[in-house]
Design an enzyme around this catalytic site. Structure first.
Site, short mmCIF file in Angstrom:
data_model
loop_
_atom_site.label_atom_id
_atom_site.label_comp_id
_atom_site.label_asym_id
_atom_site.label_seq_id
_atom_site.Cartn_x
_atom_site.Cartn_y
_atom_site.Cartn_z
N LYS A 66 0.81 -1.22 0.00
CA LYS A 66 0.00 0.00 0.00
C LYS A 66 0.85 1.27 0.00
O LYS A 66 0.38 2.33 -0.41
CB LYS A 66 -0.93 0.01 1.22
CG LYS A 66 -2.07 -0.98 1.11
CD LYS A 66 -2.97 -0.88 2.32
CE LYS A 66 -4.24 -1.68 2.10
NZ LYS A 66 -5.23 -1.44 3.16
N ASP A 102 -9.85 3.52 2.25
CA ASP A 102 -9.93 2.77 3.52
C ASP A 102 -10.62 3.60 4.61
O ASP A 102 -11.46 3.08 5.37
CB ASP A 102 -8.54 2.39 4.02
CG ASP A 102 -7.98 1.17 3.31
OD1 ASP A 102 -8.76 0.35 2.80
OD2 ASP A 102 -6.74 1.03 3.28
N GLY A 127 -1.76 1.11 16.70
CA GLY A 127 -1.06 0.93 15.43
C GLY A 127 -0.75 2.27 14.78
O GLY A 127 -1.39 3.29 15.11
P1 ATR Z 1 -1.12 -1.56 7.40
O1 ATR Z 1 -0.83 -0.90 6.08
O2 ATR Z 1 -2.19 -2.60 7.30
O3 ATR Z 1 -1.34 -0.58 8.49
P2 ATR Z 1 1.57 -1.98 8.36
O4 ATR Z 1 1.99 -0.66 7.80
O5 ATR Z 1 2.47 -3.17 8.18
O6 ATR Z 1 0.18 -2.44 7.75
O7 ATR Z 1 1.25 -1.77 9.91
C1 ATR Z 1 1.02 -2.83 10.78
C2 ATR Z 1 0.78 -2.27 12.18
O8 ATR Z 1 0.63 -3.39 13.09
C3 ATR Z 1 1.93 -1.44 12.73
O9 ATR Z 1 1.41 -0.46 13.60
C4 ATR Z 1 2.74 -2.50 13.51
O10 ATR Z 1 3.57 -1.97 14.53
P3 ATR Z 1 5.09 -1.52 14.17
O11 ATR Z 1 4.99 -0.17 13.56
O12 ATR Z 1 5.76 -1.53 15.50
O13 ATR Z 1 5.61 -2.57 13.23
C5 ATR Z 1 1.61 -3.27 14.12
N1 ATR Z 1 2.03 -4.62 14.58
C6 ATR Z 1 2.34 -5.67 13.79
N2 ATR Z 1 2.67 -6.73 14.57
C7 ATR Z 1 2.55 -6.33 15.86
C8 ATR Z 1 2.73 -6.97 17.13
N3 ATR Z 1 3.10 -8.26 17.22
N4 ATR Z 1 2.50 -6.25 18.26
C9 ATR Z 1 2.12 -4.95 18.18
N5 ATR Z 1 1.93 -4.30 17.00
C10 ATR Z 1 2.14 -4.97 15.87
#
Ligand code: ATR
Length: 292
Positions: A66, A102, A127
């Site tokens: 994205k 979205d 997030g």
């Molecule tokens: P999207 O476009 O769907 O938002 P992304 O940019 O990959 O996807 O974001 C994923 C989100 O999930 C991020 O906020 C990520 O936190 P980080 O910025 O620290 O990576 C969060 N996330 C993914 N796995 C996680 C976990 N195990 N615990 C807490 N947050 C998590």
């Protein structure tokens, strides 16, 4: 010759977008196929280049492209440019335009499935990725009083606040650390809690995990998990167990798709047909079941 619309991402095996987009195209009897194009990172540029062909109306873009797809396009709508992420591409005479629907899908689902009015709301968003950025922007633009963001990676939460604060209207926007103490305080002030992390998503290592200690879920809040698969994440089950209202991400997925459909075809999206097809593809009973 049939025209095409692609879905670009990886993995795509369990996506329900092809089912409900094809149902909408078939509803109008259009000779258009909506196809899942599972794409490796090194193939992304070539896949996007194919969208310029006259027989291609455009595409949806999903995880993990994205954000990285943006430099391959010719232009962006205002929301996609502000958020720095997009979920739809439209082929306009060989020029590729990126759109972000979205946030619009989120807001519509919150209103229609949740019966929730954002004006004056205090919201905690978990997030800080592309999905969180879309949600935060639309919440503030729709009149939320205060949005607090928390994220595992602190720098990303700070960047979200710096980027969006000047463009998001008059509400407060702040980041708090992803620690139990800070979360407990932020949660207690929130009437709406939105999970925009990927924690709990099916077919990932975090399936069955929680983005927040369950004892912190406030019983009086509306809890929205934008994860669409599974429809009932463990987070929503825990929220409901504590008496909170729980709203899943399936209608949001359909509404962002409905807005994409309108961009490609110029026709009003047959939303009920799309919702029904999405529920069927998920193996759910028909009928309005957005939240419970
Ligand atoms: P999207 O476009 O769907 O938002 P992304 O940019 O990959 O996807 O974001 C994923 C989100 O999930 C991020 O906020 C990520 O936190 P980080 O910025 O620290 O990576 C969060 N996330 C993914 N796995 C996680 C976990 N195990 N615990 C807490 N947050 C998590």
């Amino acid at each position: 010759m049939a025209q095409r619309i692609g879905l670009i991402g990886k993995p795509l095996a369990h996506s329900v977008s092809p089912a409900f987009q094809q149902a909408a195209l078939d509803y109008y009897g259009l000779d258009v196929r909506y196809e899942a194009w599972e794409t490796e990172a090194e193939e992304l540029a070539a896949t996007v280049a194919r969208l310029r062909e006259p027989a291609c109306l455009g595409a949806n873009v999903t995880i993990p492209y994205k954000e990285t797809v943006i430099p391959l396009l010719d232009g962006l709508d205002e929301v996609a440019a502000t958020v720095g992420a997009l979920n739809a591409i439209v082929n306009r005479d060989g020029q590729l335009w990126g759109h972000s629907t979205d946030g619009e899908g989120f807001l519509r689902s919150l209103r229609q499935e949740g019966g929730y009015d954002v004006r004056g709301a205090r919201v905690l968003v978990l997030g800080a990725g592309g999905a969180a950025r879309s949600v935060v922007l639309v919440l503030l633009r729709a009149g939320a009083t205060a949005v607090t963001v928390t994220n595992r990676t602190w720098a990303r939460a700070q960047r979200l606040v710096e980027d969006l604060r000047p463009r998001a209207g008059g509400g407060e926007l702040q980041a708090v650390p992803y620690t139990p103490a800070a979360l407990a305080e932020a949660v207690s002030a929130a009437s709406l809690l939105v999970n925009c992390t990927s924690v709990g998503m099916r077919y990932t290592p975090q399936e069955g995990e929680l983005p927040l200690p369950p004892e912190l879920i406030p019983p009086a809040a509306l809890v929205f998990d934008i994860v669409a698969n599974p429809v009932e994440t463990r987070f929503l089950a825990e929220a409901r167990r504590r008496g909170a209202r729980a709203l899943n991400g399936l209608a949001m997925l359909v509404y962002q798709g409905a807005a994409s459909f309108e961009l490609w075809t110029g026709l009003p999206a047959p939303v009920e047909v799309m919702l029904e097809a999405a529920r069927r593809a998920m193996g759910l009973e028909s009928g309005r079941g957005g939240y419970g």
